[in-house]
Design a protein around this motif. Structure first.
Motif, short mmCIF file in Angstrom:
data_model
loop_
_atom_site.label_atom_id
_atom_site.label_comp_id
_atom_site.label_asym_id
_atom_site.label_seq_id
_atom_site.Cartn_x
_atom_site.Cartn_y
_atom_site.Cartn_z
N ASP A 1 0.86 -1.19 0.00
CA ASP A 1 0.00 0.00 0.00
C ASP A 1 0.89 1.24 0.00
O ASP A 1 1.71 1.43 0.91
CB ASP A 1 -0.89 -0.04 1.25
CG ASP A 1 -1.86 1.10 1.33
OD1 ASP A 1 -1.71 2.10 0.62
OD2 ASP A 1 -2.81 1.01 2.14
N LEU A 2 0.74 2.10 -1.03
CA LEU A 2 1.61 3.26 -1.22
C LEU A 2 0.79 4.53 -1.43
O LEU A 2 -0.39 4.46 -1.80
CB LEU A 2 2.51 3.05 -2.44
CG LEU A 2 3.41 1.80 -2.44
CD1 LEU A 2 3.97 1.58 -3.84
CD2 LEU A 2 4.52 1.96 -1.42
N PRO A 3 1.39 5.71 -1.25
CA PRO A 3 0.71 6.94 -1.65
C PRO A 3 0.41 6.93 -3.15
O PRO A 3 1.05 6.22 -3.92
CB PRO A 3 1.72 8.04 -1.29
CG PRO A 3 2.62 7.42 -0.27
CD PRO A 3 2.70 5.97 -0.62
N ALA A 4 -0.56 7.73 -3.55
CA ALA A 4 -1.00 7.75 -4.96
C ALA A 4 -0.04 8.59 -5.80
O ALA A 4 -0.38 9.66 -6.29
CB ALA A 4 -2.43 8.28 -5.05
N HIS A 5 1.16 8.06 -5.98
CA HIS A 5 2.23 8.76 -6.68
C HIS A 5 2.33 8.28 -8.12
O HIS A 5 1.78 7.25 -8.49
CB HIS A 5 3.56 8.51 -5.97
CG HIS A 5 3.99 7.07 -6.07
ND1 HIS A 5 3.28 6.03 -5.50
CD2 HIS A 5 5.05 6.48 -6.71
CE1 HIS A 5 3.88 4.88 -5.75
NE2 HIS A 5 4.94 5.12 -6.49
N PHE A 6 3.06 9.04 -8.95
CA PHE A 6 3.35 8.58 -10.30
C PHE A 6 4.55 7.65 -10.28
O PHE A 6 5.54 7.91 -9.61
CB PHE A 6 3.64 9.75 -11.25
CG PHE A 6 3.97 9.29 -12.65
CD1 PHE A 6 2.95 8.98 -13.53
CD2 PHE A 6 5.29 9.14 -13.06
CE1 PHE A 6 3.24 8.53 -14.82
CE2 PHE A 6 5.59 8.69 -14.34
CZ PHE A 6 4.56 8.38 -15.22
N SER A 7 4.45 6.57 -11.05
CA SER A 7 5.53 5.61 -11.17
C SER A 7 5.61 5.19 -12.63
O SER A 7 4.59 4.87 -13.25
CB SER A 7 5.26 4.39 -10.28
OG SER A 7 5.94 3.24 -10.74
N ASP A 8 6.83 5.19 -13.20
CA ASP A 8 7.00 4.71 -14.57
C ASP A 8 6.52 3.27 -14.71
O ASP A 8 5.94 2.90 -15.74
CB ASP A 8 8.47 4.82 -14.99
CG ASP A 8 8.92 6.25 -15.20
OD1 ASP A 8 8.08 7.09 -15.57
OD2 ASP A 8 10.12 6.53 -14.99
N TYR B 1 -0.30 0.31 -16.96
CA TYR B 1 -1.54 0.97 -17.38
C TYR B 1 -1.63 1.01 -18.91
O TYR B 1 -2.70 0.72 -19.48
CB TYR B 1 -1.58 2.37 -16.78
CG TYR B 1 -2.68 3.27 -17.28
CD1 TYR B 1 -3.95 3.21 -16.71
CD2 TYR B 1 -2.46 4.18 -18.30
CE1 TYR B 1 -4.96 4.05 -17.15
CE2 TYR B 1 -3.47 5.02 -18.75
CZ TYR B 1 -4.72 4.96 -18.17
OH TYR B 1 -5.72 5.79 -18.61
N CYS B 2 -0.53 1.34 -19.58
CA CYS B 2 -0.53 1.41 -21.04
C CYS B 2 -0.84 0.04 -21.64
O CYS B 2 -1.62 -0.07 -22.60
CB CYS B 2 0.81 1.92 -21.56
SG CYS B 2 1.11 3.67 -21.24
N PRO C 1 -3.44 5.45 -24.52
CA PRO C 1 -3.02 5.95 -23.21
C PRO C 1 -2.13 7.17 -23.34
O PRO C 1 -1.35 7.29 -24.29
CB PRO C 1 -2.27 4.77 -22.58
CG PRO C 1 -1.93 3.87 -23.71
CD PRO C 1 -2.96 4.07 -24.76
N ASP C 2 -2.25 8.07 -22.38
CA ASP C 2 -1.54 9.34 -22.41
C ASP C 2 -1.06 9.65 -20.99
O ASP C 2 -1.84 9.57 -20.04
CB ASP C 2 -2.49 10.44 -22.92
CG ASP C 2 -1.87 11.81 -22.84
OD1 ASP C 2 -2.11 12.51 -21.84
OD2 ASP C 2 -1.14 12.17 -23.78
N GLU C 3 0.21 9.99 -20.85
CA GLU C 3 0.76 10.17 -19.50
C GLU C 3 0.09 11.32 -18.75
O GLU C 3 -0.21 11.20 -17.56
CB GLU C 3 2.27 10.41 -19.56
CG GLU C 3 2.89 10.53 -18.18
CD GLU C 3 4.41 10.68 -18.21
OE1 GLU C 3 4.93 11.45 -17.38
OE2 GLU C 3 5.05 10.00 -19.05
#
Length: 238
Positions: free
Chosen positions: A99-106, A112-113, A128-130
């Motif tokens: 369980d992590l904060p809702a951060h961006f991760s590559d 997701y893509c 999909p679009d970043e």
């Protein structure tokens, strides 16, 4: 940022736009003031009234000629997994969950893509679009989380979840679309995991977003019962 009670929140309505759920339908959407400082208590109260989060925005459908969208929530205390759901638990016992904060991760975005390209080529999120991903799923709000499901070091699924005062709000789940993972039913497993997480936290509800009777994409939600829907007269058992 400004704070507010339910009685003095500024609301904004979008112009009509194509409905995301029902073909050939026009929709309008009601948003709360984006400058509002949303506390967990206020967010919970708005969820009771049918609002959802998308990125920084809290919204709900507000269509003059249609009331098909109904908020749905699982009653955690009454939920008992059926035989197929119990099998699903067993198939996924080897997953590691963080369980992590809702951060961006590559790494998250790459998964997701793959998911959108394989499962939702006919939807508004394809291609999909970043920037769209960041605005939809990442958040600096303290109640927003990203839950990772891994098989050893391989990321198989991510569930975006919000922590409310009385439950968990399932924002979105994306997962590995390859055929070798089909039997894991990772989307359904993520919902089962959230129900169990809410149970351990002694929270009564898991909010599953909107349910529409005529939308095939929504039918999976009825497999998690007891389920309540928000009607014009309040929350009612489905």
């Amino acid at each position: 940022m400004t704070s507010a009670t339910e009685s003095n929140i500024k609301l904004f309505v979008t112009p009509p736009h194509p409905c995301s759920y029902l073909p050939d339908q026009q929709a309008t959407t009601l948003f709360i003031d984006p400058a509002l400082d949303v506390t967990t208590a206020l967010y919970t109260a708005l969820t009771h009234a049918g609002f959802r989060r998308s990125g920084p925005n809290l919204y709900r459908p507000h269509c003059d000629a249609c009331s098909a969208c109904q908020s749905a929530r699982v009653l955690v205390d009454g939920f008992r997994p059926d035989r197929s759901q119990r099998r699903l638990y067993q198939r996924n016992r080897d997953l590691q969950i963080q369980d992590l904060p809702a951060h961006f991760s590559d790494e998250h975005y790459a998964l997701y893509c793959r998911y959108i390209s394989a499962r939702h080529r006919d939807g508004a999120m394809y291609p999909p679009d970043e920037a769209q991903y960041r605005s939809f799923l990442t958040s600096n709000q303290h109640f927003s989380r990203m839950v990772e499901f891994r098989l050893d070091d391989e990321l198989l699924a991510v569930a975006a979840i919000d922590q409310l005062s009385d439950g968990l709000s399932a924002i979105y789940t994306f997962y590995a679309p390859e055929p070798e993972y089909t039997r894991r039913s990772l989307g359904s497993y993520a919902v089962l995991w959230q129900i169990e997480r809410a149970r351990t936290q002694k929270l009564p509800y898991v909010y599953l977003g909107y349910w529409i009777a005529d939308s095939p994409k929504m039918r999976y939600k009825t497999r998690f019962r007891p389920l309540e829907l928000l009607t014009q007269t309040g929350w009612k058992l489905y």
